[in-house]
Design a protein around this motif. Structure first.
Motif, PDB file in Angstrom:
ATOM      1  N   ASP A 105      -4.054  15.981   1.431  1.00  0.00           N
ATOM      2  CA  ASP A 105      -5.141  16.667   2.128  1.00  0.00           C
ATOM      3  C   ASP A 105      -5.394  16.060   3.508  1.00  0.00           C
ATOM      4  O   ASP A 105      -5.768  16.776   4.451  1.00  0.00           O
ATOM      5  CB  ASP A 105      -6.422  16.610   1.290  1.00  0.00           C
ATOM      6  CG  ASP A 105      -6.359  17.499   0.049  1.00  0.00           C
ATOM      7  OD1 ASP A 105      -5.506  18.419   0.031  1.00  0.00           O
ATOM      8  OD2 ASP A 105      -7.135  17.260  -0.895  1.00  0.00           O
ATOM      9  N   THR A 106      -5.191  14.758   3.622  1.00  0.00           N
ATOM     10  CA  THR A 106      -5.357  14.098   4.920  1.00  0.00           C
ATOM     11  C   THR A 106      -4.306  14.591   5.911  1.00  0.00           C
ATOM     12  O   THR A 106      -4.612  14.839   7.087  1.00  0.00           O
ATOM     13  CB  THR A 106      -5.239  12.575   4.769  1.00  0.00           C
ATOM     14  OG1 THR A 106      -6.211  12.103   3.833  1.00  0.00           O
ATOM     15  CG2 THR A 106      -5.454  11.873   6.103  1.00  0.00           C
ATOM     16  N   VAL A 107      -3.081  14.748   5.422  1.00  0.00           N
ATOM     17  CA  VAL A 107      -1.997  15.259   6.278  1.00  0.00           C
ATOM     18  C   VAL A 107      -2.276  16.704   6.673  1.00  0.00           C
ATOM     19  O   VAL A 107      -2.101  17.097   7.841  1.00  0.00           O
ATOM     20  CB  VAL A 107      -0.640  15.154   5.554  1.00  0.00           C
ATOM     21  CG1 VAL A 107       0.464  15.754   6.421  1.00  0.00           C
ATOM     22  CG2 VAL A 107      -0.319  13.707   5.222  1.00  0.00           C
ATOM     23  N   LYS A 113       0.849  -1.194   0.000  1.00  0.00           N
ATOM     24  CA  LYS A 113       0.000   0.000   0.000  1.00  0.00           C
ATOM     25  C   LYS A 113       0.878   1.234   0.000  1.00  0.00           C
ATOM     26  O   LYS A 113       1.678   1.441   0.922  1.00  0.00           O
ATOM     27  CB  LYS A 113      -0.922  -0.005   1.224  1.00  0.00           C
ATOM     28  CG  LYS A 113      -1.960   1.116   1.198  1.00  0.00           C
ATOM     29  CD  LYS A 113      -2.923   1.001   2.371  1.00  0.00           C
ATOM     30  CE  LYS A 113      -3.983   2.090   2.305  1.00  0.00           C
ATOM     31  NZ  LYS A 113      -4.934   2.011   3.441  1.00  0.00           N
ATOM     32  N   ILE A 114       0.740   2.061  -1.030  1.00  0.00           N
ATOM     33  CA  ILE A 114       1.604   3.225  -1.216  1.00  0.00           C
ATOM     34  C   ILE A 114       0.790   4.511  -1.143  1.00  0.00           C
ATOM     35  O   ILE A 114      -0.326   4.584  -1.654  1.00  0.00           O
ATOM     36  CB  ILE A 114       2.331   3.154  -2.577  1.00  0.00           C
ATOM     37  CG1 ILE A 114       3.226   1.901  -2.628  1.00  0.00           C
ATOM     38  CG2 ILE A 114       3.166   4.406  -2.809  1.00  0.00           C
ATOM     39  CD1 ILE A 114       3.885   1.694  -3.972  1.00  0.00           C
ATOM     40  N   GLY A 115       1.363   5.516  -0.518  1.00  0.00           N
ATOM     41  CA  GLY A 115       0.744   6.834  -0.453  1.00  0.00           C
ATOM     42  C   GLY A 115       1.702   7.902  -0.947  1.00  0.00           C
ATOM     43  O   GLY A 115       2.921   7.691  -0.970  1.00  0.00           O
ATOM     44  N   LEU A 164       4.438   2.207   2.355  1.00  0.00           N
ATOM     45  CA  LEU A 164       5.391   3.185   1.814  1.00  0.00           C
ATOM     46  C   LEU A 164       4.668   4.493   1.515  1.00  0.00           C
ATOM     47  O   LEU A 164       3.608   4.496   0.894  1.00  0.00           O
ATOM     48  CB  LEU A 164       6.026   2.640   0.523  1.00  0.00           C
ATOM     49  CG  LEU A 164       6.976   3.565  -0.228  1.00  0.00           C
ATOM     50  CD1 LEU A 164       8.236   3.814   0.593  1.00  0.00           C
ATOM     51  CD2 LEU A 164       7.334   2.975  -1.586  1.00  0.00           C
ATOM     52  N   ILE A 165       5.258   5.594   1.983  1.00  0.00           N
ATOM     53  CA  ILE A 165       4.738   6.922   1.649  1.00  0.00           C
ATOM     54  C   ILE A 165       5.885   7.742   1.080  1.00  0.00           C
ATOM     55  O   ILE A 165       6.928   7.888   1.722  1.00  0.00           O
ATOM     56  CB  ILE A 165       4.133   7.623   2.888  1.00  0.00           C
ATOM     57  CG1 ILE A 165       2.899   6.855   3.385  1.00  0.00           C
ATOM     58  CG2 ILE A 165       3.763   9.059   2.557  1.00  0.00           C
ATOM     59  CD1 ILE A 165       2.250   7.461   4.613  1.00  0.00           C
ATOM     60  N   VAL A 166       5.705   8.252  -0.124  1.00  0.00           N
ATOM     61  CA  VAL A 166       6.758   9.008  -0.801  1.00  0.00           C
ATOM     62  C   VAL A 166       6.335  10.458  -0.959  1.00  0.00           C
ATOM     63  O   VAL A 166       5.156  10.799  -0.887  1.00  0.00           O
ATOM     64  CB  VAL A 166       7.075   8.400  -2.183  1.00  0.00           C
ATOM     65  CG1 VAL A 166       7.590   6.982  -2.029  1.00  0.00           C
ATOM     66  CG2 VAL A 166       5.847   8.423  -3.086  1.00  0.00           C
ATOM     67  N   VAL A 199       1.479  11.039 -10.336  1.00  0.00           N
ATOM     68  CA  VAL A 199       0.816  10.446  -9.175  1.00  0.00           C
ATOM     69  C   VAL A 199      -0.698  10.371  -9.415  1.00  0.00           C
ATOM     70  O   VAL A 199      -1.303  11.339  -9.882  1.00  0.00           O
ATOM     71  CB  VAL A 199       1.074  11.280  -7.900  1.00  0.00           C
ATOM     72  CG1 VAL A 199       0.300  10.703  -6.722  1.00  0.00           C
ATOM     73  CG2 VAL A 199       2.549  11.333  -7.582  1.00  0.00           C
ATOM     74  N   SER A 200      -1.265   9.245  -9.091  1.00  0.00           N
ATOM     75  CA  SER A 200      -2.711   9.100  -9.171  1.00  0.00           C
ATOM     76  C   SER A 200      -3.343   9.747  -7.934  1.00  0.00           C
ATOM     77  O   SER A 200      -2.860   9.563  -6.812  1.00  0.00           O
ATOM     78  CB  SER A 200      -3.090   7.612  -9.222  1.00  0.00           C
ATOM     79  OG  SER A 200      -4.476   7.457  -9.016  1.00  0.00           O
ATOM     80  N   PRO A 201      -4.423  10.493  -8.126  1.00  0.00           N
ATOM     81  CA  PRO A 201      -5.122  11.095  -6.980  1.00  0.00           C
ATOM     82  C   PRO A 201      -5.564  10.046  -5.962  1.00  0.00           C
ATOM     83  O   PRO A 201      -5.765  10.360  -4.787  1.00  0.00           O
ATOM     84  CB  PRO A 201      -6.334  11.783  -7.627  1.00  0.00           C
ATOM     85  CG  PRO A 201      -5.911  12.045  -9.033  1.00  0.00           C
ATOM     86  CD  PRO A 201      -5.047  10.865  -9.407  1.00  0.00           C
ATOM     87  N   ARG A 202      -5.676   8.813  -6.424  1.00  0.00           N
ATOM     88  CA  ARG A 202      -6.128   7.735  -5.561  1.00  0.00           C
ATOM     89  C   ARG A 202      -5.179   7.476  -4.392  1.00  0.00           C
ATOM     90  O   ARG A 202      -5.611   7.054  -3.318  1.00  0.00           O
ATOM     91  CB  ARG A 202      -6.287   6.451  -6.397  1.00  0.00           C
ATOM     92  CG  ARG A 202      -6.804   5.247  -5.645  1.00  0.00           C
ATOM     93  CD  ARG A 202      -7.087   4.114  -6.601  1.00  0.00           C
ATOM     94  NE  ARG A 202      -5.935   3.819  -7.453  1.00  0.00           N
ATOM     95  CZ  ARG A 202      -4.913   3.042  -7.076  1.00  0.00           C
ATOM     96  NH1 ARG A 202      -4.906   2.496  -5.861  1.00  0.00           N
ATOM     97  NH2 ARG A 202      -3.914   2.816  -7.900  1.00  0.00           N
ATOM     98  N   ILE A 203      -3.891   7.749  -4.583  1.00  0.00           N
ATOM     99  CA  ILE A 203      -2.924   7.482  -3.512  1.00  0.00           C
ATOM    100  C   ILE A 203      -2.406   8.764  -2.867  1.00  0.00           C
ATOM    101  O   ILE A 203      -1.535   8.712  -1.990  1.00  0.00           O
ATOM    102  CB  ILE A 203      -1.734   6.648  -4.036  1.00  0.00           C
ATOM    103  CG1 ILE A 203      -0.884   7.443  -5.033  1.00  0.00           C
ATOM    104  CG2 ILE A 203      -2.202   5.339  -4.624  1.00  0.00           C
ATOM    105  CD1 ILE A 203       0.440   6.801  -5.367  1.00  0.00           C
ATOM    106  N   ASP A 204      -2.919   9.919  -3.291  1.00  0.00           N
ATOM    107  CA  ASP A 204      -2.474  11.203  -2.740  1.00  0.00           C
ATOM    108  C   ASP A 204      -3.159  11.439  -1.399  1.00  0.00           C
ATOM    109  O   ASP A 204      -4.376  11.600  -1.327  1.00  0.00           O
ATOM    110  CB  ASP A 204      -2.810  12.329  -3.715  1.00  0.00           C
ATOM    111  CG  ASP A 204      -2.133  13.646  -3.339  1.00  0.00           C
ATOM    112  OD1 ASP A 204      -1.793  13.815  -2.150  1.00  0.00           O
ATOM    113  OD2 ASP A 204      -1.960  14.494  -4.230  1.00  0.00           O
TER     114      ASP A 204
END
Length: 205
Positions: free
Chosen positions: A195-197, A64-66, A179-181, A187-192
Motif C-alpha cells: 500500500d505504501t508503494v 529489516k525485510i519488506g 531486503l524487499i521481496v 507474509v505477515s501484514p506487518r512487513i507488507d
C-alpha cells in the motif's frame, strides 16, 4: 465489458519477470554468513566464548525485510487503472467487431441447424463450408486480438513497473530496509509495504 476484454488478465509470470525483487544493503558476504551460521557454530573450538558468536549473528537477526505484492500494484494503483482504461478504449472497436462476427456465426449456425433437414446436399455442403470459413476467420481474429492486446498492455505496464521499482528503492533507502521481496508463501501484514508503494505511485502519477 465484452468477452475478449473481460477475460484478458496479466500473467503472474510476466509480472514477476517485469518487477524484480529489490535488494538493498545486504552484501554477498552477509548472505553467505546467514546461510552458514549454523555450520560455523558447530565447528568453533570447545573453549571459545559464546559472546562473539552472538555478536556476529546479531546483524542477521536485525535485518529489516519488506514485502511487495506486485499483482496488487499492477491492479490497484492509479497508473495501472488509467493504463487499463486507456488500452481497453483503444481496443474497444476491434472487440465490438469480434462480438458482431461471433453473433453472425451463431445466427447462421442456428439457421443451418433449423433448415438442414430440408436442404439439398449441395446447399447443405455450401452452408457447412461457409460456417467453417466464418469460424476459422473468427478464431484467427480472436487470436490476433489477444496477442495485440497483451503486447500493448505489457508495453504500458513496463513503464509502471519502472516507476514501481524506483518507488520501492526510494522507500527502502528512506526507511532503512535491507531486503524487499515480491514473492513468498506466506507474509505477515506487518512487513507488507504494498500500500505504501501504491500510494507513492498514485502521488507521482
Amino acid at each position: 465489458m465484452s468477452f475478449s476484454l473481460a477475460h484478458t488478465k496479466f500473467n503472474k509470470r510476466t509480472i514477476n519477470q517485469l518487477l524484480v525483487a529489490t535488494v538493498l544493503g545486504v552484501s554477498a558476504s552477509s548472505v553467505a554468513f546467514a546461510q552458514t551460521a549454523g555450520k560455523a557454530a558447530d565447528k568453533k573450538p570447545a573453549n571459545a566464548s559464546s559472546a562473539p558468536a552472538a555478536a556476529d549473528s546479531a546483524p542477521v537477526s536485525n535485518i529489516k525485510i519488506g514485502f511487495v505484492n506486485t499483482e496488487k500494484i499492477l491492479r490497484d494503483s492509479a497508473p495501472a487503472k488509467d493504463a487499463q482504461t486507456k488500452i481497453e478504449g483503444e481496443f474497444k472497436k476491434r472487440d465490438a467487431e469480434l462480438q458482431k462476427l461471433a453473433s453472425t456465426l451463431r445466427t447462421k449456425y442456428e439457421n443451418f441447424d433449423k433448415n438442414a433437414p430440408v436442404m439439398s446436399d449441395a446447399d447443405r455442403t455450401k452452408a457447412q463450408r461457409e460456417l467453417s470459413d466464418l469460424d476459422t476467420d473468427l478464431q484467427r481474429k480472436r487470436r490476433e486480438f489477444q496477442e495485440d492486446f497483451n503486447r500493448r498492455r505489457n508495453e504500458a505496464f513496463s513503464g509502471i513497473v519502472e516507476k514501481a521499482n524506483a518507488a520501492i528503492k526510494n522507500i527502502a533507502e528512506k526507511e532503512n530496509y535491507d531486503l524487499i521481496v515480491q514473492d513468498a508463501v506466506t507474509v505477515s501484514p506487518r512487513i507488507d509495504i504494498t500500500d505504501t508503494v501504491i500510494k507513492a505511485l498514485d502521488n507521482g502519477k
